[in-house]
Scaffold this motif. Structure first.
Motif, PDB file in Angstrom:
ATOM      1  N   LEU A   9       0.859  -1.163   0.015  1.00 22.25           N
ATOM      2  CA  LEU A   9      -0.144   0.131  -0.129  1.00 22.25           C
ATOM      3  C   LEU A   9       0.761   1.335  -0.081  1.00 22.25           C
ATOM      4  O   LEU A   9       0.620   2.256  -0.748  1.00 22.25           O
ATOM      5  CB  LEU A   9      -0.987   0.002   1.217  1.00 22.25           C
ATOM      6  CG  LEU A   9      -2.163  -0.836   1.241  1.00 22.25           C
ATOM      7  CD1 LEU A   9      -2.756  -0.849   2.306  1.00 22.25           C
ATOM      8  CD2 LEU A   9      -3.225  -0.561   0.333  1.00 22.25           C
ATOM      9  N   SER A  10       1.952   1.253   0.525  1.00 23.80           N
ATOM     10  CA  SER A  10       2.893   2.272   1.097  1.00 23.80           C
ATOM     11  C   SER A  10       3.681   2.614  -0.471  1.00 23.80           C
ATOM     12  O   SER A  10       3.546   3.766  -0.679  1.00 23.80           O
ATOM     13  CB  SER A  10       3.729   2.179   1.982  1.00 23.80           C
ATOM     14  OG  SER A  10       4.808   3.379   2.222  1.00 23.80           O
ATOM     15  N   LEU A  11       3.997   1.601  -1.039  1.00 26.33           N
ATOM     16  CA  LEU A  11       4.718   1.817  -2.285  1.00 26.33           C
ATOM     17  C   LEU A  11       3.739   2.116  -3.652  1.00 26.33           C
ATOM     18  O   LEU A  11       4.085   2.943  -4.246  1.00 26.33           O
ATOM     19  CB  LEU A  11       5.390   0.158  -2.714  1.00 26.33           C
ATOM     20  CG  LEU A  11       6.458  -0.181  -1.903  1.00 26.33           C
ATOM     21  CD1 LEU A  11       6.808  -1.443  -2.362  1.00 26.33           C
ATOM     22  CD2 LEU A  11       7.727   0.832  -2.185  1.00 26.33           C
ATOM     23  N   ALA A  12       2.516   2.136  -3.557  1.00 22.67           N
ATOM     24  CA  ALA A  12       1.434   2.225  -4.300  1.00 22.67           C
ATOM     25  C   ALA A  12       0.991   3.823  -3.987  1.00 22.67           C
ATOM     26  O   ALA A  12       0.256   4.093  -4.766  1.00 22.67           O
ATOM     27  CB  ALA A  12       0.297   1.569  -4.182  1.00 22.67           C
ATOM     28  N   ALA A  16      -2.879   2.614   8.684  1.00 19.54           N
ATOM     29  CA  ALA A  16      -3.960   1.894   9.328  1.00 19.54           C
ATOM     30  C   ALA A  16      -3.770   0.519   9.432  1.00 19.54           C
ATOM     31  O   ALA A  16      -3.906  -0.018  10.618  1.00 19.54           O
ATOM     32  CB  ALA A  16      -5.330   2.126   8.652  1.00 19.54           C
ATOM     33  N   VAL A  17      -2.964  -0.110   8.561  1.00 19.95           N
ATOM     34  CA  VAL A  17      -2.915  -1.538   8.532  1.00 19.95           C
ATOM     35  C   VAL A  17      -1.658  -1.855   9.523  1.00 19.95           C
ATOM     36  O   VAL A  17      -1.683  -2.750  10.465  1.00 19.95           O
ATOM     37  CB  VAL A  17      -2.447  -2.078   7.216  1.00 19.95           C
ATOM     38  CG1 VAL A  17      -1.927  -3.628   7.310  1.00 19.95           C
ATOM     39  CG2 VAL A  17      -3.836  -2.050   6.226  1.00 19.95           C
ATOM     40  N   LEU A  18      -0.900  -1.035   9.623  1.00 23.21           N
ATOM     41  CA  LEU A  18       0.334  -0.861  10.403  1.00 23.21           C
ATOM     42  C   LEU A  18      -0.271  -1.087  11.987  1.00 23.21           C
ATOM     43  O   LEU A  18       0.285  -1.483  12.790  1.00 23.21           O
ATOM     44  CB  LEU A  18       1.516  -0.213  10.438  1.00 23.21           C
ATOM     45  CG  LEU A  18       2.301  -0.485   9.103  1.00 23.21           C
ATOM     46  CD1 LEU A  18       3.403   0.769   8.916  1.00 23.21           C
ATOM     47  CD2 LEU A  18       3.011  -1.468   9.318  1.00 23.21           C
ATOM     48  N   ARG A  19      -1.178  -0.136  12.264  1.00 23.63           N
ATOM     49  CA  ARG A  19      -1.813   0.021  13.379  1.00 23.63           C
ATOM     50  C   ARG A  19      -2.454  -1.343  13.785  1.00 23.63           C
ATOM     51  O   ARG A  19      -2.454  -1.735  14.972  1.00 23.63           O
ATOM     52  CB  ARG A  19      -2.719   1.346  13.662  1.00 23.63           C
ATOM     53  CG  ARG A  19      -2.100   2.607  13.696  1.00 23.63           C
ATOM     54  CD  ARG A  19      -2.940   3.555  14.044  1.00 23.63           C
ATOM     55  NE  ARG A  19      -4.018   3.999  13.068  1.00 23.63           N
ATOM     56  CZ  ARG A  19      -3.864   4.631  11.966  1.00 23.63           C
ATOM     57  NH1 ARG A  19      -2.674   5.363  11.504  1.00 23.63           N
ATOM     58  NH2 ARG A  19      -4.862   4.754  10.946  1.00 23.63           N
ATOM     59  N   ILE A  20      -3.132  -1.808  13.040  1.00 28.60           N
ATOM     60  CA  ILE A  20      -3.873  -3.125  13.428  1.00 28.60           C
ATOM     61  C   ILE A  20      -2.931  -4.266  13.497  1.00 28.60           C
ATOM     62  O   ILE A  20      -3.112  -4.937  14.450  1.00 28.60           O
ATOM     63  CB  ILE A  20      -4.664  -3.597  11.925  1.00 28.60           C
ATOM     64  CG1 ILE A  20      -5.915  -2.530  11.814  1.00 28.60           C
ATOM     65  CG2 ILE A  20      -5.070  -4.959  12.096  1.00 28.60           C
ATOM     66  CD1 ILE A  20      -6.557  -2.720  10.551  1.00 28.60           C
ATOM     67  N   GLU A  64      -0.473   5.792   1.633  1.00 34.44           N
ATOM     68  CA  GLU A  64       0.156   5.762   2.917  1.00 34.44           C
ATOM     69  C   GLU A  64      -0.805   5.868   4.134  1.00 34.44           C
ATOM     70  O   GLU A  64      -0.548   5.288   5.187  1.00 34.44           O
ATOM     71  CB  GLU A  64       0.899   7.079   2.952  1.00 34.44           C
ATOM     72  CG  GLU A  64       2.360   6.977   4.105  1.00 34.44           C
ATOM     73  CD  GLU A  64       3.086   5.665   4.334  1.00 34.44           C
ATOM     74  OE1 GLU A  64       3.512   5.216   5.416  1.00 34.44           O
ATOM     75  OE2 GLU A  64       3.497   5.355   3.035  1.00 34.44           O
ATOM     76  N   THR A  65      -1.837   6.431   4.042  1.00 36.96           N
ATOM     77  CA  THR A  65      -3.055   6.572   5.084  1.00 36.96           C
ATOM     78  C   THR A  65      -3.500   5.111   5.416  1.00 36.96           C
ATOM     79  O   THR A  65      -3.382   4.825   6.574  1.00 36.96           O
ATOM     80  CB  THR A  65      -4.153   7.312   4.515  1.00 36.96           C
ATOM     81  OG1 THR A  65      -3.690   8.642   4.151  1.00 36.96           O
ATOM     82  CG2 THR A  65      -5.112   7.399   5.507  1.00 36.96           C
TER      83      THR A  65
END
Length: 80
Positions: A35-38, A46-50, A41-42
């Motif tokens: 997602l970040s590479l695409a 969110a996925v990293l917080r999960i 970043e938002t």
């Protein structure tokens, strides 16, 4: 003192669920990276917080498994 069969099963269940959370968090981290590479970043954040919540849960389950091993937590054996 050896663990009773119900406590052995409980410990295995706790460890297994902790392992499942770990595997899931690793997979989600890979998704967050994509997602970040695409440029999203938002959603990546969110996925990293999960992932962090899942890792915290994994740690709690591992601690509970150790409590079971130490005899401080367990299941009641109702088989008799």
């Amino acid at each position: 003192m050896p663990l009773t069969k119900p406590n052995q099963a409980l410990r295995r269940e706790l460890q297994g669920t902790a392992s499942d959370l770990k595997w899931s968090a690793v997979e989600l981290m890979r998704i967050a990276e994509r997602l970040s590479l695409a440029g999203n970043e938002t959603d990546a954040q969110a996925v990293l917080r999960i992932c962090q919540v899942m890792q915290d849960g994994e740690d709690r389950l591992e601690a509970l498994a150790e409590e079971v091993r130490g005899g401080g937590l367990g299941r009641i054996d109702t088989s008799h």
